[in-house]
Design an enzyme around this catalytic site. Structure first.
Site, PDB file in Angstrom:
ATOM      1  N   SER A   1      -9.935   1.698   1.917  1.00 43.72           N
ATOM      2  CA  SER A   1      -8.888   2.005   1.906  1.00 43.72           C
ATOM      3  C   SER A   1      -7.642   1.899   0.513  1.00 43.72           C
ATOM      4  O   SER A   1      -7.190   2.235  -0.046  1.00 43.72           O
ATOM      5  CB  SER A   1      -8.626   3.616   2.551  1.00 43.72           C
ATOM      6  OG  SER A   1      -7.133   2.948   3.701  1.00 43.72           O
TER       7      SER A   1
ATOM      8  N   SER B   1     -10.189  -0.758   6.640  1.00 42.50           N
ATOM      9  CA  SER B   1      -9.395  -0.095   5.333  1.00 42.50           C
ATOM     10  C   SER B   1      -8.661  -1.322   4.728  1.00 42.50           C
ATOM     11  O   SER B   1      -8.450  -1.993   3.315  1.00 42.50           O
ATOM     12  CB  SER B   1      -8.646   0.493   5.237  1.00 42.50           C
ATOM     13  OG  SER B   1      -9.390   1.859   5.283  1.00 42.50           O
TER      14      SER B   1
ATOM     15  N   LYS C   1       0.606  -1.274   0.051  1.00 38.64           N
ATOM     16  CA  LYS C   1       0.180  -0.139  -0.230  1.00 38.64           C
ATOM     17  C   LYS C   1       0.798   0.922   0.106  1.00 38.64           C
ATOM     18  O   LYS C   1       2.002   1.061   1.001  1.00 38.64           O
ATOM     19  CB  LYS C   1      -0.791  -0.111   1.068  1.00 38.64           C
ATOM     20  CG  LYS C   1      -1.865   1.631   1.413  1.00 38.64           C
ATOM     21  CD  LYS C   1      -2.822   0.812   2.623  1.00 38.64           C
ATOM     22  CE  LYS C   1      -4.046   2.050   2.352  1.00 38.64           C
ATOM     23  NZ  LYS C   1      -4.831   1.800   3.381  1.00 38.64           N
TER      24      LYS C   1
HETATM   25  N1  GLN Z   1     -12.906   4.251   5.913  1.00 42.04           N
HETATM   26  C1  GLN Z   1     -12.684   3.886   7.339  1.00 42.04           C
HETATM   27  C2  GLN Z   1     -12.724   6.031   6.973  1.00 42.04           C
HETATM   28  O1  GLN Z   1     -12.669   6.370   6.058  1.00 42.04           O
HETATM   29  C3  GLN Z   1     -11.611   3.987   7.464  1.00 42.04           C
HETATM   30  C4  GLN Z   1     -10.602   3.827   6.822  1.00 42.04           C
HETATM   31  C5  GLN Z   1      -8.883   3.050   7.306  1.00 42.04           C
HETATM   32  O2  GLN Z   1      -9.043   2.585   8.237  1.00 42.04           O
HETATM   33  N2  GLN Z   1      -8.367   3.822   7.225  1.00 42.04           N
HETATM   34  O3  GLN Z   1     -11.525   6.503   7.862  1.00 42.04           O
END
Ligand code: GLN
Length: 493
Positions: free
Chosen positions: A155, A179, A80
């Site tokens: 994400s 995410s 990532k």
């Molecule tokens: N979707 C969640 C957010 O927008 C979690 C994101 C994540 O786990 N990095 O914060």
């Protein structure tokens, strides 16, 4: 697509060791696959072919010299793009870091390199890992390999899509509120968030430090356990890293689960859950029963506050963590500032995207004097109560199951205008971050449009081996995980 790319990491490792294939051939096949499909998928911000092939060559030399190979040596992996790898740009999919070159390796990256795992590229993500659909990337969208008109989840959307489409056999993602698990469920792969502190965060671009955790993506549960073994371990560079031994997490995959107790979280089986997803979870319950587990319904009434708690704590922490991006030491700097304050303001205004700005403003508000007690402190107190509730339930059951998400992947653009709808996508995943427990999404079927469904499994802190055991037993009872994302396969390459 070369057939070898569809095999599991464990199988690819065996084939390399048995000289059925060289690590260089396998890595080259992955790089070719990326070249063939990634303009349609958008899973990678950049590729690191030279680094990958150099690593692969090392593996081939070791094989030629009859040396014992480290775990997963030669298996192509996507990193990532919020983790540092020397020789690559680490952008966090943000304009503010567009040209930032990693000055050092993240601890996980170093562990991958030490194990001779070829890193084929830096995977796309929502800017600074903030989002649930990968549409917040400042550079490009990631498309779901099962249907290119749909989101891959976020994400870590690039990581999930790369594994689902066989551009890489493994990937690393980061999980602050879901995410890893959400994109894993949308893309039909296995995604796992370890216990908080199990994996070092050193060299991961921080979002919300008390919630962030790095974890593996793979197409099988066994591969997930093997990759976790590679990346976990104590690290003095991360003050929250746990000083505990690394386990052989794949050691209990096939243990009998007869007599084990599994709780289905009733609060996550509401009307908000789509019919197809509900059926898939009900099917999983039947599978576990047939394996001799006892399945009971459990209720966690405070779970419904997770999203509210998270969006105060995560934004508060990110407003502090992202203060370092001010045009002075890192990344983008505005062209003609009038003075120092102007330099800060313009650099940040030009460099950050809308969602990141929204989070910084929310978090700054929650932490400001006069509001701190009403928001931040209350959210911390509620976080403790949610954790207490989970710990009490874990006195009665060995594992909890639920949908990973109430719905399957949605159309690109469907939720971008409504941040709240987007935030609710994480209703089932955020609790594991608040409580610090390990959690995993495993493929659990397909909806009527053929889109993958994920089953979430959670176990108490440090019970990763048990988590993999529950995941593996379920996986082996069906062939969902054997299916390869069809839209990319149908692209004829
Ligand atoms: N979707 C969640 C957010 O927008 C979690 C994101 C994540 O786990 N990095 O914060």
């Amino acid at each position: 697509m070369k057939e070898i790319l569809q095999k599991s990491a464990a199988e690819q490792s065996r084939m390399i060791a048995n000289k059925d294939i060289t690590a260089t051939e396998l890595t080259q096949a992955a790089l070719d696959r990326i070249k063939d499909v990634d303009d349609k998928l958008g899973a990678f911000n950049s590729t690191t072919g030279e680094i990958a092939l150099e690593t692969a060559k090392k593996v081939d030399n070791m094989v030629a010299n009859g040396e014992k190979l480290p775990l997963l040596a030669g298996v192509p992996l996507a990193l990532k793009d919020n983790m540092n790898l020397i020789g690559s740009r680490t952008t966090a999919s943000s304009k503010i870091l567009e040209n930032f070159v990693s000055p050092y390796n993240a601890t996980v990256t170093q562990k991958l390199l030490d194990n001779c795992i070829p890193i084929v590229g830096k995977a796309n993500l929502d800017e600074f890992a903030m989002g649930s659909s990968n549409e917040n990337s400042a550079f490009k969208k990631v498309h779901n390999p099962w249907d290119l008109n749909k989101v891959p989840g976020g994400s870590s959307g690039g990581s999930a899509a790369s594994v689902a489409s066989c551009e890489a056999t493994l990937a690393l993602g980061s999980d602050t509120g879901g995410s890893i698990r959400l994109p894993a469920s949308f893309c039909g792969v296995v995604g796992m968030k370890p216990t908080y502190g199990r994996v070092s965060r050193y060299g991961l671009i921080a979002f919300a430090s008390s919630l962030d955790q790095i974890g593996p993506f793979s197409r099988t549960v066994e591969d997930s356990a093997l990759l976790l073994e590679v990346i976990s371990g104590h690290d003095p560079h991360d003050s929250t890293s746990l000083d505990i031994p690394v386990e052989h997490f794949a050691g209990h995959l096939n243990d009998d689960i007869k007599g084990k107790k599994i709780g289905v979280i009733s609060d996550l089986m509401t009307d908000a859950v789509s019919e197809d997803v509900r059926k898939a979870v009900e099917h999983a319950v039947e599978v576990y029963k047939s394996l001799g587990a006892e399945v009971v319904e459990v209720s966690l009434p405070k779970l419904k506050y997770s999203i509210g708690i998270y969006y105060i704590l995560a934004t508060a922490e990110c407003s502090s963590n992202l203060a370092r991006f001010d045009g002075v030491r890192y990344g983008h700097r505005t062209a003609n500032p009038e003075n120092l304050i102007d330099l800060y303001c313009k650099s940040r205004a030009e460099g950050f995207g809308d969602e990141v700005k929204r989070r910084i403003m929310l978090g700054t508000y929650a932490l400001s004097s006069g509001y701190y007690d009403a928001y931040y402190k209350k959210a911390q107190q509620m976080r403790r109560l949610v954790a207490d509730e989970f710990n009490a339930v874990f006195q009665k059951v060995d594992a909890l199951i639920s949908p990973t998400c109430p719905n399957t992947a949605f159309e690109l653009g469907a939720r971008t205008a409504d941040p709240l709808a987007m935030y609710l996508t994480d209703i089932a995943t955020i609790c594991a971050n608040l409580v610090g427990i390990p959690a995993m999404s495993v493929p659990a079927g397909f909806d009527s449009d053929g889109m993958p469904i994920g089953l979430q499994i959670m176990t108490p802190q440090l019970k990763e081996s048990e988590l993999f055991n529950f995941g593996y037993k379920f996986e082996q009872e069906n062939d969902f995980y054997k299916q390869i994302a069809k839209d990319v396969a149908l692209c004829g390459v």
